[in-house]
Design a protein around this motif. Structure first.
Motif, short mmCIF file in Angstrom:
data_model
loop_
_atom_site.label_atom_id
_atom_site.label_comp_id
_atom_site.label_asym_id
_atom_site.label_seq_id
_atom_site.Cartn_x
_atom_site.Cartn_y
_atom_site.Cartn_z
N GLU A 97 0.85 -1.18 0.00
CA GLU A 97 0.00 0.00 0.00
C GLU A 97 0.89 1.24 0.00
N GLY A 98 0.65 2.13 -0.93
CA GLY A 98 1.46 3.34 -1.01
C GLY A 98 2.88 3.07 -1.45
N ALA A 99 3.09 2.12 -2.35
CA ALA A 99 4.44 1.75 -2.79
C ALA A 99 5.19 2.96 -3.32
N PHE A 100 6.48 3.07 -2.99
CA PHE A 100 7.30 4.17 -3.47
C PHE A 100 7.60 4.00 -4.96
N VAL A 101 7.48 5.06 -5.71
CA VAL A 101 7.83 5.08 -7.12
C VAL A 101 8.59 6.37 -7.41
N LEU A 102 9.47 6.31 -8.41
CA LEU A 102 10.21 7.49 -8.85
C LEU A 102 9.63 7.98 -10.17
N SER A 103 9.46 9.27 -10.29
CA SER A 103 8.97 9.86 -11.53
C SER A 103 10.06 9.81 -12.59
#
Length: 288
Positions: A97-103
């Motif tokens: 839940e709310g996994a970190f991702v990079l733009s």
């Protein structure tokens, strides 16, 4: 409970083991965990694009990444005292839940610096199976093999490349975890004919994956790799001391990334697959 956090963090877990008989054991468990939304020192220097550093910024309102994992496994031995065959397997499922991702890499209009924004994705799922098999046909031989399959997907496609703000016309979004193969495996055969000699041959498989090249704006589906290593060791015994001489070859067929970029304009993050080229080694070790 930490002075740096507003609320108490509660991460329960439970695990069970069942010895069905002397050869078979079952394992099961459910665990929870979290990852705090902090900046790491490595974020400040690990990537460069065209000789310019790419820094990481946390999005406003970034929250912790929460995970719940369920697993089921089994261990089996053909003979508990001296197993000729052994097998183990584990299946797992993780809900993030709310996994970190990079733009995608962006350019700050104020000073022209490059940066990526770390934000929370809507969610992510990882399902996987691992299995290992061992066989000892004779006292001098031991053969092992293992395979793993992991299916990792974001709930919604994430933008991984976007140059429209710099006058380009390319935007790439994907649900895949980048540089994460679904299939991997390994196998090894060890031959020990006597106390004086041992030899091995090993195979490591890395499956296809998606890798982003920020220089060209392309999302590549990489080839798979089969890395073969082999070596032999001669043991010399002197009273209680031991002298070993080893030689062998690593990555015999030179299985590695063929389009690795070089030069000042390279994308330093465009690296995937085996890291080392074919190499021959020799070593001497003395134990006393």
């Amino acid at each position: 409970k930490s002075s740096e956090l507003d609320d108490v963090v509660f991460s329960p877990r439970i695990a069970l083991a069942f010895q069905a008989n002397e050869r078979t054991k079952w394992r099961a468990g459910i665990s929870t965990g979290f990852r705090a939304p902090e900046l790491f020192s490595e974020d400040l220097h690990v990537d460069t694009l065209g000789a310019d550093p790419v820094r990481i910024r946390n999005a406003d309102g970034l929250t912790e990444e929460k995970a719940v994992t369920a697993m089921l496994g089994v261990d089996w031995r053909s003979d508990p005292a001296s197993p000729r065959w052994s097998f183990d397997a584990t299946a797992s499922y993780t809900d993030l839940e709310g996994a970190f991702v990079l733009s995608g890499i962006q350019r700050d209009p104020r000073d022209g610096s490059l940066y990526q924004t770390r934000s929370n994705a809507s969610g992510s799922r990882v399902a996987g199976v691992e299995a290992n098999l061992g066989w000892q046909p004779a006292e001098a031989w031991r053969i092992t093999a293992g395979v793993a399959w992991y299916h990792s997907r974001y709930d919604k496609a994430q933008v991984v490349f976007d140059d429209t703000g710099d006058g380009g016309n390319t935007m790439i979004a994907s649900r895949h975890y980048l540089k994460t193969p679904e299939w991997s495996g390994l196998a090894q055969a060890i031959w020990t004919p006597s106390e004086a000699w041992d030899a091995y041959v090993g195979l490591k498989y890395t499956g296809r994956m998606y890798a982003l090249n920020n220089s060209t704006g392309m999302l590549k589906h990489t080839p798979d790799f089969w890395v073969v290593d082999a070596g032999v060791t001669r043991h010399f015994h002197f009273d209680e001391n031991e002298f070993d001489v080893s030689f062998g070859v690593k990555n015999l067929f030179d299985q590695r990334q063929k389009d690795l970029e070089v030069g000042a304009s390279r994308d330093s993050d465009y690296v995937y697959g085996p890291r080392f080229a074919r190499s021959v080694y020799a070593s001497v070790r003395y134990s006393f």
